[in-house]
Design a protein around this motif. Sequence first.
Motif, PDB file in Angstrom:
ATOM      1  N   GLU A 125       0.996  -1.339  -0.124  1.00 55.14           N
ATOM      2  CA  GLU A 125       0.025  -0.012  -0.007  1.00 55.14           C
ATOM      3  C   GLU A 125       0.911   1.235   0.006  1.00 55.14           C
ATOM      4  O   GLU A 125       0.458   2.145  -0.902  1.00 55.14           O
ATOM      5  CB  GLU A 125      -0.764  -0.186   1.299  1.00 55.14           C
ATOM      6  N   CYS A 126       1.837   1.228   0.642  1.00 49.29           N
ATOM      7  CA  CYS A 126       2.902   2.323   0.630  1.00 49.29           C
ATOM      8  C   CYS A 126       3.346   2.592  -0.768  1.00 49.29           C
ATOM      9  O   CYS A 126       3.601   3.552  -1.281  1.00 49.29           O
ATOM     10  CB  CYS A 126       4.063   2.129   1.664  1.00 49.29           C
ATOM     11  N   ALA A 127       3.680   1.299  -1.220  1.00 45.96           N
ATOM     12  CA  ALA A 127       4.474   1.504  -2.703  1.00 45.96           C
ATOM     13  C   ALA A 127       3.224   1.826  -3.764  1.00 45.96           C
ATOM     14  O   ALA A 127       3.550   2.738  -4.670  1.00 45.96           O
ATOM     15  CB  ALA A 127       4.733   0.059  -3.284  1.00 45.96           C
ATOM     16  N   GLU A 128       2.095   1.614  -3.431  1.00 45.61           N
ATOM     17  CA  GLU A 128       0.979   1.946  -4.232  1.00 45.61           C
ATOM     18  C   GLU A 128       0.827   3.650  -4.303  1.00 45.61           C
ATOM     19  O   GLU A 128       0.919   4.281  -5.295  1.00 45.61           O
ATOM     20  CB  GLU A 128      -0.541   1.487  -3.857  1.00 45.61           C
ATOM     21  N   ASN A 129       0.935   4.265  -3.178  1.00 41.72           N
ATOM     22  CA  ASN A 129       1.042   5.626  -2.934  1.00 41.72           C
ATOM     23  C   ASN A 129       2.249   6.285  -3.452  1.00 41.72           C
ATOM     24  O   ASN A 129       1.947   7.397  -3.840  1.00 41.72           O
ATOM     25  CB  ASN A 129       0.895   5.949  -1.259  1.00 41.72           C
ATOM     26  N   LEU A 130       3.249   5.460  -3.579  1.00 42.07           N
ATOM     27  CA  LEU A 130       4.565   6.348  -4.061  1.00 42.07           C
ATOM     28  C   LEU A 130       4.740   6.281  -5.538  1.00 42.07           C
ATOM     29  O   LEU A 130       5.346   6.688  -6.109  1.00 42.07           O
ATOM     30  CB  LEU A 130       5.698   5.552  -3.138  1.00 42.07           C
ATOM     31  N   LEU A 131       4.107   5.127  -5.985  1.00 41.04           N
ATOM     32  CA  LEU A 131       4.664   4.446  -7.488  1.00 41.04           C
ATOM     33  C   LEU A 131       3.426   4.555  -8.594  1.00 41.04           C
ATOM     34  O   LEU A 131       3.611   4.090  -9.524  1.00 41.04           O
ATOM     35  CB  LEU A 131       5.454   3.152  -7.631  1.00 41.04           C
ATOM     36  N   TYR A 132       2.336   4.506  -7.824  1.00 42.93           N
ATOM     37  CA  TYR A 132       0.902   3.978  -8.734  1.00 42.93           C
ATOM     38  C   TYR A 132      -0.171   4.691  -8.644  1.00 42.93           C
ATOM     39  O   TYR A 132      -0.708   5.092  -9.633  1.00 42.93           O
ATOM     40  CB  TYR A 132       0.674   2.501  -8.374  1.00 42.93           C
ATOM     41  N   THR A 181      -1.193   9.873  -5.558  1.00 44.59           N
ATOM     42  CA  THR A 181      -0.034  10.478  -4.632  1.00 44.59           C
ATOM     43  C   THR A 181       1.057  10.438  -5.149  1.00 44.59           C
ATOM     44  O   THR A 181       1.957  11.150  -4.646  1.00 44.59           O
ATOM     45  CB  THR A 181      -0.469  10.235  -3.440  1.00 44.59           C
ATOM     46  N   ALA A 182       1.511   9.560  -6.066  1.00 36.97           N
ATOM     47  CA  ALA A 182       2.668   9.087  -6.557  1.00 36.97           C
ATOM     48  C   ALA A 182       3.549  10.365  -7.279  1.00 36.97           C
ATOM     49  O   ALA A 182       2.753  10.955  -7.957  1.00 36.97           O
ATOM     50  CB  ALA A 182       2.601   7.950  -7.452  1.00 36.97           C
ATOM     51  N   GLU A 183       4.541  10.518  -6.893  1.00 34.05           N
ATOM     52  CA  GLU A 183       5.279  11.719  -7.372  1.00 34.05           C
ATOM     53  C   GLU A 183       5.627  11.414  -8.905  1.00 34.05           C
ATOM     54  O   GLU A 183       5.796  11.987  -9.878  1.00 34.05           O
ATOM     55  CB  GLU A 183       6.673  12.100  -6.665  1.00 34.05           C
ATOM     56  N   MET A 184       5.686   9.926  -9.144  1.00 31.58           N
ATOM     57  CA  MET A 184       6.152   9.728 -10.539  1.00 31.58           C
ATOM     58  C   MET A 184       5.673   7.921 -10.649  1.00 31.58           C
ATOM     59  O   MET A 184       5.890   7.100  -9.517  1.00 31.58           O
ATOM     60  CB  MET A 184       7.853   9.602 -10.746  1.00 31.58           C
ATOM     61  N   TRP A 185       5.170   7.562 -11.671  1.00 34.66           N
ATOM     62  CA  TRP A 185       4.643   6.287 -11.741  1.00 34.66           C
ATOM     63  C   TRP A 185       6.020   5.464 -12.177  1.00 34.66           C
ATOM     64  O   TRP A 185       6.546   5.603 -13.518  1.00 34.66           O
ATOM     65  CB  TRP A 185       3.495   6.247 -12.854  1.00 34.66           C
TER      66      TRP A 185
END
Length: 295
Positions: free
Chosen positions: A107-114, A117-121
């Motif tokens: 879920e943390c990875a989802e927020n950061l990468l997907y 809220t991700a800065e970059m996909w």
Amino acid sequence: MKIKRLLLCLMVFLGVSLGAKADTYFQYPIVPDSIKLFQSRCDYMARHFWDFCELKKAFSAKHKMAQEFNVYISILRNATPDSAIASVNRFTKKLEKQPADQLFMAECAENLLYGDTAEMWIDELYLPFAEAVASNKRIDKASKARFAHQAKILKNSMTGKRFASLPYTTREGQSRNLDSDSAQVLVVFFNDPDCDDCNMARIRLDADISMTELISEGKAKIVAISLTEPSDEWKQSVGSYPSAWSVGANPDADLTVDLRNGTPDFYIIDKNHNVRFKHLTIDQVLDVARQLKKR
């Protein structure tokens, strides 16, 4: 948090003992002085980031683990793809018997990468997290289903990989599949006829001289797929689309293809049906056309 991540990456580059100098939840590994290049140092950190973290105890403070995970992702983003993905695979494997913790990290990875809220996909980096949850029998079915769906659409539309087999109904009422559409440059234009931005993109794409010439030369083809039912109303709404385009409808395209951007959204597929670019804007598509005409 961004400043902290930048500082920690700089410390990796300078070879500072992060565990001793930074306010971290656990000790970070010390990169050997013999490793000089920044990316190589990040590769080392990617391989050893969790070495001094007692994973069975660390999740008692999930907010701290989330902070450290942000740093971990920053390091992975600066590492080589092979090292980064291998690191994620090892990390998720270690958490296999800690399903709640594995889900939390995903879920943390989802927020950061997907997610939004991700800065970059970064699809290649996120996919192993989603697949790990999807394959873990200890995780609840609802969570597994959500991550399994994300993994499916990413694998169907990953840059550098073969694009999904995508059926659609043409404006003439015929059943067709994107597999049968091919060109040196296949532009797939996902749209909604009721979307003003989509209509503006269509007008610009139709009016562009470079794209028109590429189509007439047989080097490019445009497939416009509307995310709607192929109703009579839809057929009427796309009646003004260029005759040289393949125009179709598939209301469930977003269940197969990665359309997180909504519409309009553009994919460019090569002659081997591999995805070359995804989530392009109309400006980027027209720039690709101009670059191709210069060759």
